[in-house]
Motif scaffolding. Structure first.
Motif, PDB file in Angstrom:
ATOM      1  N   VAL A  44      53.049 -20.640  18.949  1.00 48.63           N
ATOM      2  CA  VAL A  44      53.657 -19.508  18.238  1.00 48.63           C
ATOM      3  C   VAL A  44      52.854 -18.262  18.569  1.00 48.63           C
ATOM      4  O   VAL A  44      51.633 -18.243  18.380  1.00 48.63           O
ATOM      5  N   LEU A  45      53.518 -17.234  19.048  1.00 45.76           N
ATOM      6  CA  LEU A  45      52.861 -15.970  19.404  1.00 45.76           C
ATOM      7  C   LEU A  45      53.418 -14.872  18.514  1.00 45.76           C
ATOM      8  O   LEU A  45      54.626 -14.618  18.507  1.00 45.76           O
ATOM      9  N   ILE A  46      52.545 -14.228  17.721  1.00 46.45           N
ATOM     10  CA  ILE A  46      52.956 -13.152  16.811  1.00 46.45           C
ATOM     11  C   ILE A  46      52.532 -11.821  17.411  1.00 46.45           C
ATOM     12  O   ILE A  46      51.340 -11.578  17.628  1.00 46.45           O
ATOM     13  N   LEU A  47      53.486 -10.964  17.684  1.00 41.03           N
ATOM     14  CA  LEU A  47      53.236  -9.656  18.278  1.00 41.03           C
ATOM     15  C   LEU A  47      53.627  -8.581  17.264  1.00 41.03           C
ATOM     16  O   LEU A  47      54.811  -8.385  16.974  1.00 41.03           O
ATOM     17  N   ASP A  48      52.630  -7.898  16.720  1.00 37.03           N
ATOM     18  CA  ASP A  48      52.850  -6.879  15.684  1.00 37.03           C
ATOM     19  C   ASP A  48      52.808  -5.501  16.338  1.00 37.03           C
ATOM     20  O   ASP A  48      51.743  -5.022  16.727  1.00 37.03           O
ATOM     21  N   GLU A  49      53.963  -4.881  16.481  1.00 38.01           N
ATOM     22  CA  GLU A  49      54.099  -3.566  17.130  1.00 38.01           C
ATOM     23  C   GLU A  49      53.402  -3.538  18.499  1.00 38.01           C
ATOM     24  O   GLU A  49      52.610  -2.640  18.792  1.00 38.01           O
ATOM     25  N   PRO A  50      53.723  -4.476  19.384  1.00 38.32           N
ATOM     26  CA  PRO A  50      53.010  -4.537  20.665  1.00 38.32           C
ATOM     27  C   PRO A  50      53.387  -3.410  21.616  1.00 38.32           C
ATOM     28  O   PRO A  50      52.663  -3.159  22.582  1.00 38.32           O
ATOM     29  N   THR A  51      54.513  -2.736  21.375  1.00 36.82           N
ATOM     30  CA  THR A  51      54.971  -1.701  22.311  1.00 36.82           C
ATOM     31  C   THR A  51      54.653  -0.291  21.828  1.00 36.82           C
ATOM     32  O   THR A  51      55.108   0.682  22.426  1.00 36.82           O
ATOM     33  N   VAL A  79      57.398  -8.075  15.809  1.00 37.58           N
ATOM     34  CA  VAL A  79      57.478  -7.117  14.707  1.00 37.58           C
ATOM     35  C   VAL A  79      57.540  -5.717  15.300  1.00 37.58           C
ATOM     36  O   VAL A  79      56.661  -5.318  16.064  1.00 37.58           O
ATOM     37  N   SER A  80      58.586  -4.963  14.963  1.00 39.59           N
ATOM     38  CA  SER A  80      58.730  -3.646  15.576  1.00 39.59           C
ATOM     39  C   SER A  80      59.625  -2.757  14.734  1.00 39.59           C
ATOM     40  O   SER A  80      60.523  -3.230  14.036  1.00 39.59           O
ATOM     41  N   HIS A  81      59.367  -1.429  14.831  1.00 38.55           N
ATOM     42  CA  HIS A  81      60.256  -0.444  14.221  1.00 38.55           C
ATOM     43  C   HIS A  81      61.244   0.107  15.235  1.00 38.55           C
ATOM     44  O   HIS A  81      62.108   0.918  14.890  1.00 38.55           O
ATOM     45  N   PHE A  82      61.100  -0.303  16.519  1.00 39.65           N
ATOM     46  CA  PHE A  82      62.010   0.189  17.553  1.00 39.65           C
ATOM     47  C   PHE A  82      63.245  -0.710  17.581  1.00 39.65           C
ATOM     48  O   PHE A  82      63.220  -1.803  18.158  1.00 39.65           O
ATOM     49  N   LEU A  83      64.329  -0.238  16.975  1.00 40.63           N
ATOM     50  CA  LEU A  83      65.504  -1.093  16.808  1.00 40.63           C
ATOM     51  C   LEU A  83      66.129  -1.477  18.132  1.00 40.63           C
ATOM     52  O   LEU A  83      66.610  -2.606  18.310  1.00 40.63           O
ATOM     53  N   ARG A  92      67.038 -13.708  16.890  1.00 42.35           N
ATOM     54  CA  ARG A  92      67.345 -13.752  15.459  1.00 42.35           C
ATOM     55  C   ARG A  92      66.452 -12.753  14.746  1.00 42.35           C
ATOM     56  O   ARG A  92      65.310 -12.528  15.144  1.00 42.35           O
ATOM     57  N   MET A  93      66.981 -12.140  13.682  1.00 41.56           N
ATOM     58  CA  MET A  93      66.245 -11.103  12.963  1.00 41.56           C
ATOM     59  C   MET A  93      66.075 -11.485  11.499  1.00 41.56           C
ATOM     60  O   MET A  93      67.011 -11.981  10.866  1.00 41.56           O
ATOM     61  N   THR A  94      64.880 -11.221  10.980  1.00 41.84           N
ATOM     62  CA  THR A  94      64.615 -11.324   9.546  1.00 41.84           C
ATOM     63  C   THR A  94      64.279  -9.931   9.048  1.00 41.84           C
ATOM     64  O   THR A  94      63.423  -9.253   9.624  1.00 41.84           O
ATOM     65  N   ILE A  95      64.961  -9.475   8.001  1.00 46.27           N
ATOM     66  CA  ILE A  95      64.815  -8.107   7.516  1.00 46.27           C
ATOM     67  C   ILE A  95      64.081  -8.130   6.186  1.00 46.27           C
ATOM     68  O   ILE A  95      64.440  -8.901   5.276  1.00 46.27           O
ATOM     69  N   LEU A  96      63.026  -7.292   6.088  1.00 45.55           N
ATOM     70  CA  LEU A  96      62.259  -7.190   4.845  1.00 45.55           C
ATOM     71  C   LEU A  96      62.400  -5.795   4.258  1.00 45.55           C
ATOM     72  O   LEU A  96      62.528  -4.803   4.992  1.00 45.55           O
ATOM     73  N   GLY A 175      64.661  19.723   8.177  1.00 47.48           N
ATOM     74  CA  GLY A 175      64.452  18.330   7.811  1.00 47.48           C
ATOM     75  C   GLY A 175      64.306  17.466   9.046  1.00 47.48           C
ATOM     76  O   GLY A 175      65.096  17.587   9.996  1.00 47.48           O
ATOM     77  N   ILE A 176      63.295  16.616   9.062  1.00 47.00           N
ATOM     78  CA  ILE A 176      63.082  15.680  10.164  1.00 47.00           C
ATOM     79  C   ILE A 176      63.488  14.296   9.689  1.00 47.00           C
ATOM     80  O   ILE A 176      62.872  13.729   8.790  1.00 47.00           O
ATOM     81  N   ALA A 177      64.549  13.761  10.281  1.00 50.35           N
ATOM     82  CA  ALA A 177      65.087  12.467   9.869  1.00 50.35           C
ATOM     83  C   ALA A 177      64.850  11.441  10.966  1.00 50.35           C
ATOM     84  O   ALA A 177      64.827  11.764  12.155  1.00 50.35           O
ATOM     85  N   GLY A 178      64.689  10.209  10.563  1.00 51.58           N
ATOM     86  CA  GLY A 178      64.481   9.120  11.509  1.00 51.58           C
ATOM     87  C   GLY A 178      63.870   7.948  10.786  1.00 51.58           C
ATOM     88  O   GLY A 178      63.248   8.102   9.743  1.00 51.58           O
ATOM     89  N   LEU A 179      64.032   6.770  11.348  1.00 53.43           N
ATOM     90  CA  LEU A 179      63.444   5.587  10.751  1.00 53.43           C
ATOM     91  C   LEU A 179      61.947   5.567  10.997  1.00 53.43           C
ATOM     92  O   LEU A 179      61.425   6.328  11.813  1.00 53.43           O
ATOM     93  N   LEU A 180      61.245   4.688  10.281  1.00 49.11           N
ATOM     94  CA  LEU A 180      59.811   4.538  10.472  1.00 49.11           C
ATOM     95  C   LEU A 180      59.538   4.197  11.928  1.00 49.11           C
ATOM     96  O   LEU A 180      60.186   3.334  12.514  1.00 49.11           O
ATOM     97  N   GLY A 181      58.566   4.892  12.525  1.00 44.87           N
ATOM     98  CA  GLY A 181      58.254   4.678  13.930  1.00 44.87           C
ATOM     99  C   GLY A 181      59.046   5.540  14.880  1.00 44.87           C
ATOM    100  O   GLY A 181      58.927   5.414  16.099  1.00 44.87           O
ATOM    101  N   SER A 182      59.844   6.463  14.348  1.00 47.93           N
ATOM    102  CA  SER A 182      60.688   7.306  15.201  1.00 47.93           C
ATOM    103  C   SER A 182      59.947   8.484  15.803  1.00 47.93           C
ATOM    104  O   SER A 182      60.449   9.141  16.710  1.00 47.93           O
ATOM    105  N   GLY A 183      58.746   8.803  15.281  1.00 44.88           N
ATOM    106  CA  GLY A 183      57.982   9.923  15.810  1.00 44.88           C
ATOM    107  C   GLY A 183      57.895  11.108  14.878  1.00 44.88           C
ATOM    108  O   GLY A 183      57.435  12.185  15.281  1.00 44.88           O
TER     109      GLY A 183
END
Length: 399
Positions: A44-51, A79-83, A92-96, A175-183
């Motif tokens: 099992v390899l867990i990659l937390d925001e590797p990109t 694990v990533s914020h880049f959709l 497969r995706m798990t959403i928290l 206003g600056i809109a965007g999801l988390l990790g959008s910049g």
């Protein structure tokens, strides 16, 4: 060294395995960390925001390795914020949301808009259109001939934000809109000189410069910045409320020119009253104040310096609804008095309620900019995902 070289080669990294890691760019350091994880032959390899620090070519090489490991039987948690990347690489995706699992979906047959709806906990098809607190002022301002207070052209930083253009006008909330990790935060930090840009030029009040070399330089040019990380980058818990409030002004004067006692007392009293800071005792330590009142003190710190541009990154996060309403009203009042405000918030409703103009970021680049007229949350998410409709529409069709 031979084994390390082989692991690095698998990720397309051509460096001397005996060299000092700190001598290499952040992106290479990130890839080396990934190579180390891959080298363990884990099941099992867990990659937390590797990109997070990788460019497009480096991401492509990483995904090649991930697919090869998957085909060899390794289970990978990505694990990533880049959709876009989630949809490209995942099965497969798990959403928290708020620390709890709120859904699980196969990537095939799921849209980005459905995913975002699960992430933010809204059925966007039944949201009413928001009343914009400053909409009339926005339309009046748009009709006027105005000179920009700040212009950024091609402002960017590798691994942080792609080259971005942004113009700010007096009396306007952007206003600056965007999801988390959008910049969003990365853009604010580049504008304020907290991070050094690799590309781009800044013009402040008609004076062109390649960059603002530091926050001190930005303060001298009448810019102010409230960081999203109030605890780490704003509050000095052991200092008094008064000292916290006057730090910005003292910085503009220099540390060898202390603020006269009478001026200190006058300013602190004025801004504690204006922002309704409670308890109204400036001798208390900042630690003794609630999050909302700490945020008011930080706002006062910058307002005392009389800035032309106020950059607010998540100014209402983690505070009670009463303080949030007061800060929102303050933002509208400041714009009405001629200040240029950049307002960043993860709450799209809040961004829409306050802004005259909307800038949308995705994957650390600007993808849209438009006047805030007749736009609702669903419209913004359609811009971000590039997909119309959503969960409610699909559920009606299924019914």
């Amino acid at each position: 060294n031979r084994r390390a070289a082989a692991s690095l080669q698998g990720l397309g990294i051509d460096i001397d395995p005996g060299s000092e890691l700190g001598s290499h760019p952040i992106a290479v350091q990130q890839l080396v960390a990934i190579a180390r994880a891959v080298d363990t032959d884990a099941r099992v390899l867990i990659l937390d925001e590797p990109t997070s620090s990788l460019d497009a070519d480096e991401v492509a090489r990483l995904f090649e390795v991930m697919r090869r490991l998957r085909d060899q039987g390794t289970a990978i948690v990505f694990v990533s914020h880049f959709l876009d990347q989630v949809f490209e690489i995942s099965d497969r995706m798990t959403i928290l949301r708020n620390g709890r699992v709120v859904g699980e979906r196969l990537v095939e047959g799921t849209t980005q808009l459905e995913l975002v709806q699960l992430m933010i906990g809204r059925d966007l098809q039944v949201l009413e259109r928001l009343d914009h607190a400053v909409q009339e002022a926005s339309e009046e301002a748009a009709a006027e001939q105005r000179l920009p207070v700040l212009s950024a052209v091609g402002l960017g930083r590798k691994g942080s934000l792609e080259a971005t253009d942004l113009t700010l006008y007096p009396g306007e909330v952007v206003g600056i809109a965007g999801l988390l990790g959008s910049g969003r935060t990365e853009l604010a930090r580049l504008l304020f000189g907290a991070d050094a840009p690799d590309t781009g030029d800044l013009t402040v009040r008609g004076s062109s410069r390649r960059r603002l070399s530091s926050p001190r330089h930005a303060i001298d040019r009448k810019l102010a910045f409230c960081s999203e990380d109030r605890k780490a980058e704003g509050v000095f818990e052991e200092l008094s409320v008064a000292d916290n409030m006057l730090l910005g002004l003292q910085a503009t004067r220099g540390w060898l020119r202390p603020i006269p006692t009478a001026t200190r007392e006058k300013l602190v009293k004025e801004f504690m009253t204006a922002l309704d800071v409670r308890p109204a005792d400036p001798s208390l330590t900042m630690r003794s104040l609630s999050g909302g009142n700490q945020q008011k003190v930080l706002l006062a710190r910058w307002l005392i310096t009389e800035p032309d541009v106020l950059l607010l990154d998540e100014p209402t996060r983690g505070i009670d609804i009463g303080a949030k309403t007061q800060i929102q009203q303050l933002v509208a009042d400041l714009a009405e008095k001629g200040m240029s405000v950049v307002f960043i918030s993860a709450e799209l409703e809040e961004v829409l309620r306050l802004s005259h103009r909307l800038v949308v970021l995705k994957d650390r680049r600007k993808i849209a900019e438009r006047p805030n007229r007749g736009i609702d949350v669903n419209d913004v998410l359609e811009i971000i995902t590039g997909e119309p409709g959503g969960l409610a529409e699909k559920e009606r069709a299924d019914a």
